[in-house]
Design a protein around this motif. Structure first.
Motif, PDB file in Angstrom:
ATOM      1  N   MET A  33       0.839  -1.201   0.000  1.00  0.00           N
ATOM      2  CA  MET A  33       0.000   0.000   0.000  1.00  0.00           C
ATOM      3  C   MET A  33       0.874   1.252   0.000  1.00  0.00           C
ATOM      4  O   MET A  33       0.552   2.240  -0.676  1.00  0.00           O
ATOM      5  CB  MET A  33      -0.932  -0.005   1.218  1.00  0.00           C
ATOM      6  N   TYR A  34       1.966   1.222   0.724  1.00  0.00           N
ATOM      7  CA  TYR A  34       2.869   2.363   0.743  1.00  0.00           C
ATOM      8  C   TYR A  34       3.429   2.626  -0.656  1.00  0.00           C
ATOM      9  O   TYR A  34       3.498   3.778  -1.116  1.00  0.00           O
ATOM     10  CB  TYR A  34       4.024   2.117   1.729  1.00  0.00           C
ATOM     11  N   LYS A  35       3.807   1.535  -1.366  1.00  0.00           N
ATOM     12  CA  LYS A  35       4.335   1.689  -2.731  1.00  0.00           C
ATOM     13  C   LYS A  35       3.262   2.244  -3.671  1.00  0.00           C
ATOM     14  O   LYS A  35       3.548   3.051  -4.553  1.00  0.00           O
ATOM     15  CB  LYS A  35       4.840   0.342  -3.251  1.00  0.00           C
ATOM     16  N   ILE A  36       2.003   1.813  -3.485  1.00  0.00           N
ATOM     17  CA  ILE A  36       0.904   2.316  -4.320  1.00  0.00           C
ATOM     18  C   ILE A  36       0.693   3.812  -4.083  1.00  0.00           C
ATOM     19  O   ILE A  36       0.521   4.585  -5.020  1.00  0.00           O
ATOM     20  CB  ILE A  36      -0.394   1.528  -4.032  1.00  0.00           C
ATOM     21  N   VAL A  37       0.720   4.204  -2.814  1.00  0.00           N
ATOM     22  CA  VAL A  37       0.525   5.618  -2.478  1.00  0.00           C
ATOM     23  C   VAL A  37       1.675   6.467  -3.022  1.00  0.00           C
ATOM     24  O   VAL A  37       1.464   7.601  -3.481  1.00  0.00           O
ATOM     25  CB  VAL A  37       0.383   5.793  -0.950  1.00  0.00           C
ATOM     26  N   GLN A  38       2.894   5.938  -2.980  1.00  0.00           N
ATOM     27  CA  GLN A  38       4.057   6.688  -3.470  1.00  0.00           C
ATOM     28  C   GLN A  38       4.195   6.645  -4.995  1.00  0.00           C
ATOM     29  O   GLN A  38       4.989   7.396  -5.566  1.00  0.00           O
ATOM     30  CB  GLN A  38       5.338   6.136  -2.827  1.00  0.00           C
ATOM     31  N   GLY A  39       3.421   5.771  -5.660  1.00  0.00           N
ATOM     32  CA  GLY A  39       3.459   5.709  -7.123  1.00  0.00           C
ATOM     33  C   GLY A  39       4.543   4.836  -7.691  1.00  0.00           C
ATOM     34  O   GLY A  39       4.771   4.823  -8.911  1.00  0.00           O
TER      35      GLY A  39
END
Length: 417
Positions: A33-39
């Motif tokens: 989820m962190y990677k998704i939020v950071q793009g």
């Protein structure tokens, strides 16, 4: 960073939601989820985006914005825009309700009646256009010639409202963006989308095209590029219809008629439309079908009924897996053949793709076919149990629609069954 991650961050900030709590609600690991939020990573599919939207408690409008940003991120803005025009076009090919119109005698100023007039302001220009169309529609055999882009909704509404089911021929010349222009084909697709209400109407409408640089031709220094010529009157206006000249001098109107017919010889038809399923059947029997799009399998079975040849890797796209008897009836599929054809569909289901109906609402009683040569046929139900059988001729529109259907299973709108 990406368009999707920017939009997701915006909504998370609005809803005061943190990465950890969002990951728990969506059943996605905190790291992912962190990677998704950071793009640096994107959701694996559109269903995951729906989960995120629901977890954030987004409104329908906000949810559409998040899904749109995901699609643009995954396939690019140009492809997304081109695809959106085609989806909008197909979604609009369904029964319509006509606008009520007034048929009473128009009040004319005796001082200006029968004279050349200079018109200022959109209200005055629209009023004169309405009167011209109305007068021509009241004739036993009328004809209205239009030169201009189809993005001015008022003219379209008046033509359909007054000329539908009337003996009035409408000829419309449209400037298409030159194919030498390296941009994607959204402008020509938008033109075709604008004329789609004529396709489902009962107007005698024919559209023709020529290629040019639209911006320089219509929107720069050409003062009065838009023309409507009726039987014995003409109105010539600016591209925004703020200013126009009306004339009913026989000599000048005849000049415009001749100019229009000379111009028409240098154009080509955008499409051909016929009115019955037998026409569609003849087209199917003459072509090698490459891909099929319909609401359910009844559209595919209609194609089978006409023994159309199919490509080795035929693609079938449907929004509804269940095929009802009502669909068989609409497509005129014989009752005695339905059970055997339903059984034969079991082997086809493994090669079918399911449309995300929320993202792409395919109308009932709609069929889109492509064939290996790149030709396109659209079949759709109109009013009074009539059908529209539409074959597209203009090359850039035909190419875009062919590519749309060929790549539908890669465009986030469909998934393999």
């Amino acid at each position: 960073m990406s368009i999707f991650s920017d939009k997701l961050k915006e909504y998370m900030k609005q809803k005061n939601e943190k990465v950890y709590s969002l990951s728990q609600m969506c059943d996605i690991s905190r790291a992912n989820m962190y990677k998704i939020v950071q793009g640096t990573r994107h959701p694996a599919n559109v269903e995951m985006v729906y989960r995120i939207a629901d977890a954030l408690g987004l409104s329908p409008y906000e949810k559409r914005g998040l899904i749109e940003s995901y699609q643009i991120t995954m396939i690019g803005k140009d492809i997304y825009e081109e695809r959106s025009y085609i989806v909008h076009l197909i979604s609009s090919l369904k029964k319509h309700r006509n606008l009520p119109v007034e048929w009473g005698q128009s009040k004319e100023n005796p001082e200006t009646q029968g004279k050349k007039k200079f018109l200022y302001g959109k209200k005055n220009v629209n009023g004169e256009i309405r009167k011209i169309i109305k007068r021509e529609a009241q004739k036993e055999s009328g004809k209205i010639c239009v030169i201009g882009q189809p993005d001015y909704a008022f003219i379209q509404q008046m033509l359909i409202s007054y000329c539908e089911n009337k003996n009035v021929e409408i000829q419309h010349i449209i400037c298409m963006e030159s194919r030498e222009n390296g941009e994607r084909n959204t402008y020509n697709l938008s033109n075709f989308t604008h004329i789609s209400p004529f396709l489902i109407s009962e107007c005698k409408y024919k559209a023709y095209y020529y290629y040019d640089n639209v911006q320089s031709h219509f929107y720069n220094l050409n003062l009065l590029p838009c023309v409507i010529v009726a039987g014995d009157e003409v109105i010539q206006g600016t591209s925004d219809y703020e200013y126009a000249i009306y004339d009913c001098s026989r000599e000048r109107v005849n000049v415009f008629h001749k100019m229009f017919q000379d111009f028409l010889k240098r154009t080509s038809k955008i499409f051909r439309i016929s009115q019955n399923l037998e026409e569609a059947g003849r087209w199917i029997s003459m072509h090698k079908i490459d891909a099929v799009l319909s609401c359910d399998y009844a559209g595919y079975l209609f194609m089978e009924k006409w023994k159309g040849k199919t490509a080795k890797n035929l693609k079938i796209f449907i929004s509804e897996e269940e095929t009802k008897d009502a669909s068989f009836n609409k497509w005129k599929i014989e009752e005695e053949k339905r059970d055997s054809w339903r059984d034969s569909l079991l082997e086809k289901k493994g090669k079918s793709c399911k449309i995300h109906s929320e993202l792409f609402p395919v109308p009932e009683n709609f069929l889109m076919l492509t064939e290996t040569g790149g030709n396109i046929l659209l079949i759709f139900e109109k009013e009074n149990q009539n059908w529209g059988v539409l074959e597209i001729y203009e090359t850039s529109i035909k190419k875009s629609m062919y590519q749309f259907l060929e790549n539908l299973d890669k465009s986030l709108l469909a998934e393999h069954l």
